[in-house]
Design a protein around this motif. Structure first.
Motif, short mmCIF file in Angstrom:
data_model
loop_
_atom_site.label_atom_id
_atom_site.label_comp_id
_atom_site.label_asym_id
_atom_site.label_seq_id
_atom_site.Cartn_x
_atom_site.Cartn_y
_atom_site.Cartn_z
N THR A 56 0.84 -1.21 0.00
CA THR A 56 0.00 0.00 0.00
C THR A 56 0.87 1.25 0.00
N LEU A 57 1.90 1.26 0.83
CA LEU A 57 2.84 2.38 0.87
C LEU A 57 3.48 2.57 -0.50
N GLY A 58 3.95 1.48 -1.09
CA GLY A 58 4.60 1.56 -2.39
C GLY A 58 3.71 2.17 -3.46
N ARG A 59 2.46 1.80 -3.44
CA ARG A 59 1.52 2.38 -4.43
C ARG A 59 1.35 3.87 -4.21
N THR A 60 1.25 4.30 -2.94
CA THR A 60 1.09 5.73 -2.68
C THR A 60 2.38 6.50 -2.98
N GLN A 61 3.53 5.84 -2.86
CA GLN A 61 4.83 6.48 -3.14
C GLN A 61 5.14 6.49 -4.63
N GLY A 62 4.38 5.76 -5.42
CA GLY A 62 4.64 5.70 -6.85
C GLY A 62 5.74 4.72 -7.23
N TRP A 63 6.00 3.75 -6.35
CA TRP A 63 7.02 2.75 -6.66
C TRP A 63 6.54 1.85 -7.79
N HIS A 64 7.49 1.35 -8.56
CA HIS A 64 7.17 0.45 -9.65
C HIS A 64 7.25 -1.01 -9.22
N ARG A 65 7.93 -1.28 -8.11
CA ARG A 65 8.05 -2.65 -7.63
C ARG A 65 8.61 -2.65 -6.21
N ILE A 66 8.54 -3.82 -5.59
CA ILE A 66 9.17 -4.05 -4.29
C ILE A 66 10.03 -5.30 -4.44
N ASP A 67 11.28 -5.19 -4.01
CA ASP A 67 12.21 -6.32 -4.04
C ASP A 67 12.46 -6.82 -2.63
N VAL A 68 12.85 -8.09 -2.54
CA VAL A 68 13.26 -8.67 -1.27
C VAL A 68 14.28 -9.75 -1.57
N GLY A 69 15.27 -9.87 -0.71
CA GLY A 69 16.25 -10.95 -0.83
C GLY A 69 15.80 -12.10 0.06
N ALA A 70 15.51 -13.23 -0.54
CA ALA A 70 15.10 -14.40 0.25
C ALA A 70 16.35 -15.07 0.81
N PRO A 71 16.26 -15.60 2.02
CA PRO A 71 17.41 -16.28 2.61
C PRO A 71 17.79 -17.53 1.80
N HIS A 72 18.96 -18.06 2.12
CA HIS A 72 19.51 -19.22 1.41
C HIS A 72 18.51 -20.37 1.34
N GLN A 73 18.49 -21.01 0.19
CA GLN A 73 17.63 -22.16 -0.04
C GLN A 73 18.49 -23.42 -0.01
N PRO A 74 17.99 -24.55 0.33
CA PRO A 74 16.60 -24.86 0.67
C PRO A 74 16.26 -24.65 2.15
N ARG A 75 17.27 -24.25 2.95
CA ARG A 75 17.04 -24.11 4.39
C ARG A 75 15.86 -23.20 4.72
N TRP A 76 15.71 -22.13 3.97
CA TRP A 76 14.66 -21.15 4.24
C TRP A 76 13.54 -21.24 3.21
N ALA A 77 13.20 -22.44 2.81
CA ALA A 77 12.15 -22.66 1.80
C ALA A 77 10.81 -22.08 2.25
N ARG A 78 10.55 -22.11 3.54
CA ARG A 78 9.28 -21.56 4.03
C ARG A 78 9.19 -20.05 3.76
N SER A 79 10.31 -19.35 3.92
CA SER A 79 10.33 -17.91 3.63
C SER A 79 10.08 -17.66 2.15
N LEU A 80 10.76 -18.42 1.31
CA LEU A 80 10.55 -18.28 -0.13
C LEU A 80 9.09 -18.55 -0.48
N HIS A 81 8.53 -19.63 0.05
CA HIS A 81 7.13 -19.96 -0.23
C HIS A 81 6.20 -18.82 0.22
N PHE A 82 6.49 -18.23 1.39
CA PHE A 82 5.67 -17.11 1.87
C PHE A 82 5.67 -15.97 0.86
N PHE A 83 6.86 -15.53 0.43
CA PHE A 83 6.93 -14.40 -0.49
C PHE A 83 6.24 -14.72 -1.82
N LEU A 84 6.39 -15.93 -2.30
CA LEU A 84 5.68 -16.33 -3.52
C LEU A 84 4.17 -16.29 -3.30
N SER A 85 3.72 -16.67 -2.11
CA SER A 85 2.28 -16.71 -1.82
C SER A 85 1.65 -15.33 -1.75
#
Length: 149
Positions: free
Chosen positions: A106-135
């Motif tokens: 919501t903030l990004g849309r009001t700020q006029g951002w074109h996208r939001i990036d995030v660095g997911a932790p190392h895989q496969p150990r943090w697969a749950r984090s990756l799955h969350f961001f994909l979801s």
């Protein structure tokens, strides 16, 4: 139920504690000692380029998201970068992280951002984090590298 609100400098200690917990979890129990509260105060004082949201339940902070505004050609101009996202384990799977990400969107849309990036932790150990961001709508675009100065 948790409430989400914008973080301010007065939340620096609670934000620092949550980020410490994130770093301990990511680091396998190890964390470099430093004045994280002072760092949080400094980060949260950059109100034009750093945005934080906290989730709280009653008087307890249970989650945090910090997002920096950046600008890059590859991103089409202004964009957001999630630098920290943490929810205490006992509050996970309750939608808290999704609500924090939604605030960043919501903030990004009001700020006029074109996208939001995030660095997911190392895989496969943090697969749950990756799955969350994909979801919540993120797509994989590759790893991120760093150079410490």
């Amino acid at each position: 139920m948790c409430e989400i609100r914008r973080a301010s400098r007065k939340d620096a200690h609670a934000v620092a504690e949550l980020v410490d917990l994130l770093f301990v979890e990511l680091g396998g129990g190890k964390i470099e000692p430093c004045d994280r509260t002072g760092i949080a105060e400094h980060v949260l004082s950059a109100e034009r380029s750093v945005f934080g949201f906290v989730a709280h339940q009653r008087d307890e902070m249970v989650g945090v998201i910090l997002v920096n505004e950046g600008m890059a050609m590859y991103a089409g101009g202004r964009f957001g970068q999630v630098t920290e996202l943490y929810v205490k384990p006992e509050h996970r799977s309750a939608g808290v992280a999704a609500r924090l990400v939604h605030e960043a969107i919501t903030l990004g849309r009001t700020q006029g951002w074109h996208r939001i990036d995030v660095g997911a932790p190392h895989q496969p150990r943090w697969a749950r984090s990756l799955h969350f961001f994909l979801s919540v709508g993120f797509v994989e675009v590759g790893p991120r590298l760093r150079l410490d100065l």
